[in-house]
Design a protein around this motif. Structure first.
Motif, PDB file in Angstrom:
ATOM      1  N   ILE A 188      51.465  45.285  46.732  1.00 14.33           N
ATOM      2  CA  ILE A 188      50.307  44.505  47.163  1.00 14.33           C
ATOM      3  C   ILE A 188      49.124  44.751  46.237  1.00 14.33           C
ATOM      4  CG2 ILE A 188      48.687  44.120  49.066  1.00 14.33           C
ATOM      5  CD1 ILE A 188      50.982  45.264  50.901  1.00 14.33           C
ATOM      6  N   VAL A 189      48.503  43.659  45.809  1.00 14.93           N
ATOM      7  CA  VAL A 189      47.277  43.761  45.017  1.00 14.93           C
ATOM      8  C   VAL A 189      46.173  42.993  45.741  1.00 14.93           C
ATOM      9  CG1 VAL A 189      47.978  41.801  43.570  1.00 14.93           C
ATOM     10  CG2 VAL A 189      46.175  43.324  42.780  1.00 14.93           C
ATOM     11  N   ALA A 190      45.019  43.618  45.844  1.00 19.77           N
ATOM     12  CA  ALA A 190      43.863  42.981  46.479  1.00 19.77           C
ATOM     13  C   ALA A 190      42.807  42.696  45.422  1.00 19.77           C
ATOM     14  CB  ALA A 190      43.286  43.877  47.569  1.00 19.77           C
ATOM     15  N   TRP A 191      42.420  41.438  45.316  1.00 18.71           N
ATOM     16  CA  TRP A 191      41.303  41.046  44.472  1.00 18.71           C
ATOM     17  C   TRP A 191      40.052  41.110  45.339  1.00 18.71           C
ATOM     18  CZ3 TRP A 191      41.547  37.272  39.926  1.00 18.71           C
ATOM     19  CH2 TRP A 191      42.730  37.447  39.199  1.00 18.71           C
TER      20      TRP A 191
ATOM     21  N   ARG B  29      48.341  48.627  46.924  1.00 23.47           N
ATOM     22  CA  ARG B  29      48.554  49.649  45.894  1.00 23.47           C
ATOM     23  C   ARG B  29      47.563  49.457  44.753  1.00 23.47           C
ATOM     24  NH1 ARG B  29      54.109  51.059  42.488  1.00 23.47           N
ATOM     25  NH2 ARG B  29      53.148  52.621  41.141  1.00 23.47           N
ATOM     26  N   TYR B  30      47.274  48.189  44.462  1.00 19.18           N
ATOM     27  CA  TYR B  30      46.378  47.877  43.351  1.00 19.18           C
ATOM     28  C   TYR B  30      45.124  47.179  43.882  1.00 19.18           C
ATOM     29  CZ  TYR B  30      50.841  48.389  40.850  1.00 19.18           C
ATOM     30  OH  TYR B  30      52.050  48.843  40.377  1.00 19.18           O
ATOM     31  N   ILE B  31      43.980  47.552  43.322  1.00 18.70           N
ATOM     32  CA  ILE B  31      42.715  46.907  43.651  1.00 18.70           C
ATOM     33  C   ILE B  31      42.133  46.346  42.358  1.00 18.70           C
ATOM     34  CG2 ILE B  31      40.436  47.151  44.702  1.00 18.70           C
ATOM     35  CD1 ILE B  31      42.717  47.810  46.625  1.00 18.70           C
ATOM     36  N   ARG B  32      41.774  45.074  42.374  1.00 17.32           N
ATOM     37  CA  ARG B  32      41.168  44.445  41.197  1.00 17.32           C
ATOM     38  C   ARG B  32      39.813  43.887  41.604  1.00 17.32           C
ATOM     39  NH1 ARG B  32      40.177  39.776  38.300  1.00 17.32           N
ATOM     40  NH2 ARG B  32      40.935  39.704  36.140  1.00 17.32           N
ATOM     41  N   PHE B  33      38.758  44.434  41.033  1.00 17.28           N
ATOM     42  CA  PHE B  33      37.416  43.938  41.335  1.00 17.28           C
ATOM     43  C   PHE B  33      37.115  42.736  40.446  1.00 17.28           C
ATOM     44  CE2 PHE B  33      37.249  48.403  42.669  1.00 17.28           C
ATOM     45  CZ  PHE B  33      36.781  48.244  43.972  1.00 17.28           C
ATOM     46  N   SER B  34      36.646  41.671  41.062  1.00 17.25           N
ATOM     47  CA  SER B  34      36.394  40.433  40.335  1.00 17.25           C
ATOM     48  C   SER B  34      35.238  39.686  40.988  1.00 17.25           C
ATOM     49  CB  SER B  34      37.652  39.556  40.340  1.00 17.25           C
ATOM     50  OG  SER B  34      37.432  38.343  39.663  1.00 17.25           O
ATOM     51  N   GLU B  35      34.404  39.071  40.169  1.00 16.47           N
ATOM     52  CA  GLU B  35      33.284  38.304  40.710  1.00 16.47           C
ATOM     53  C   GLU B  35      33.736  36.972  41.284  1.00 16.47           C
ATOM     54  OE1 GLU B  35      30.170  37.890  37.874  1.00 16.47           O
ATOM     55  OE2 GLU B  35      29.752  40.044  37.753  1.00 16.47           O
TER      56      GLU B  35
ATOM     57  N   ARG C  76      48.492  36.122  40.891  1.00 17.86           N
ATOM     58  CA  ARG C  76      49.717  36.904  40.682  1.00 17.86           C
ATOM     59  C   ARG C  76      50.035  37.010  39.191  1.00 17.86           C
ATOM     60  NH1 ARG C  76      54.766  38.201  43.288  1.00 17.86           N
ATOM     61  NH2 ARG C  76      56.517  38.000  41.852  1.00 17.86           N
ATOM     62  N   GLU C  77      49.967  35.874  38.488  1.00 19.99           N
ATOM     63  CA  GLU C  77      50.268  35.866  37.054  1.00 19.99           C
ATOM     64  C   GLU C  77      49.323  36.787  36.283  1.00 19.99           C
ATOM     65  OE1 GLU C  77      49.978  31.797  35.917  1.00 19.99           O
ATOM     66  OE2 GLU C  77      51.877  31.214  36.849  1.00 19.99           O
ATOM     67  N   ILE C  78      48.031  36.693  36.589  1.00 20.29           N
ATOM     68  CA  ILE C  78      47.030  37.524  35.903  1.00 20.29           C
ATOM     69  C   ILE C  78      47.271  38.998  36.202  1.00 20.29           C
ATOM     70  CG2 ILE C  78      44.566  38.105  35.812  1.00 20.29           C
ATOM     71  CD1 ILE C  78      44.035  35.083  36.390  1.00 20.29           C
TER      72      ILE C  78
END
Length: 201
Positions: free
Chosen positions: A132-135, A164-170, A186-188
């Motif tokens: 799981i990745v959370a933006w 498991r993954y956290i991606r901070f994005s504006e 998902r691709e990014i």
């Protein structure tokens, strides 16, 4: 409905209309789910379409031989007959054999005062099939670390739902009509994390 309790009106899509049938089914077995168990929302009745115009294949995929339209929505019905839509089958993440619905995690994370918006998607994982990745988009001036996001989830939601993954994005990838493009997220994420798609068969 005007006679529905306020909490039901704001937290569900309501009850089934008269002369229309609704059921919640297991997407894999097709069997009806017990009250309180999530599954695919299916509906049948006078207000349901007969099919897609000049698209027999699309019609066959959406409407079964008994006339039930499979909406692709994941929903749950309570003991009073109120239905809550919790996500889309196509967005579902299967992590280690557990079905994870992104909307559940998104709604929980939105309770964090520092978070402005959040979108959750799955990425391939050699051990669990998917992870799981959370933006996460933060509010102006807010500060939050990856570890703090995970700590916010720990012991509050099931361990297998903690990203498991956290991606901070504006901002998030969007269509011209403002709809979030989770497939692009998902691709990014796959590219940035150096992951590879897993063979499923």
């Amino acid at each position: 409905r005007a006679d529905s309790p306020l909490d039901k009106r704001v937290s569900t899509v309501g009850k089934v209309h008269p002369h229309v049938e609704v059921k919640i089914t297991d997407p894999e077995t097709g069997k009806m789910c017990p009250i309180g168990i999530m599954g695919e929302l299916c509906t049948r009745g006078y207000s349901v379409m007969l099919g897609y115009w000049e698209n027999e294949q699309g019609t066959a995929a959406a409407i079964d031989k008994n006339g039930w339209m499979h909406t692709g929505d994941i929903a749950v019905m309570d003991e009073d007959g109120y239905v809550n839509i919790v996500g889309r089958i196509k967005d579902m993440i299967v992590r280690g054999g557990e079905n994870v619905y992104p909307r559940e995690i998104e709604e929980y994370l939105m309770a964090n005062d520092a978070i402005e918006a959040v979108q959750v998607t799955g990425v391939p994982d050699p051990r669990f099939g998917e992870e799981i990745v959370a933006w996460v988009s933060l509010k102006d001036g807010a500060i939050l670390t990856e570890e703090e996001v995970k700590a916010f989830c720990k012991d509050k939601i099931a361990h297998y739902k903690v990203p498991r993954y956290i991606r901070f994005s504006e901002d998030f990838p969007m269509t011209v009509t403002g709809k979030v493009q989770k497939f692009k997220m998902r691709e990014i994420s796959i590219k940035e994390l150096g992951l590879k798609e897993q063979n499923t068969a």
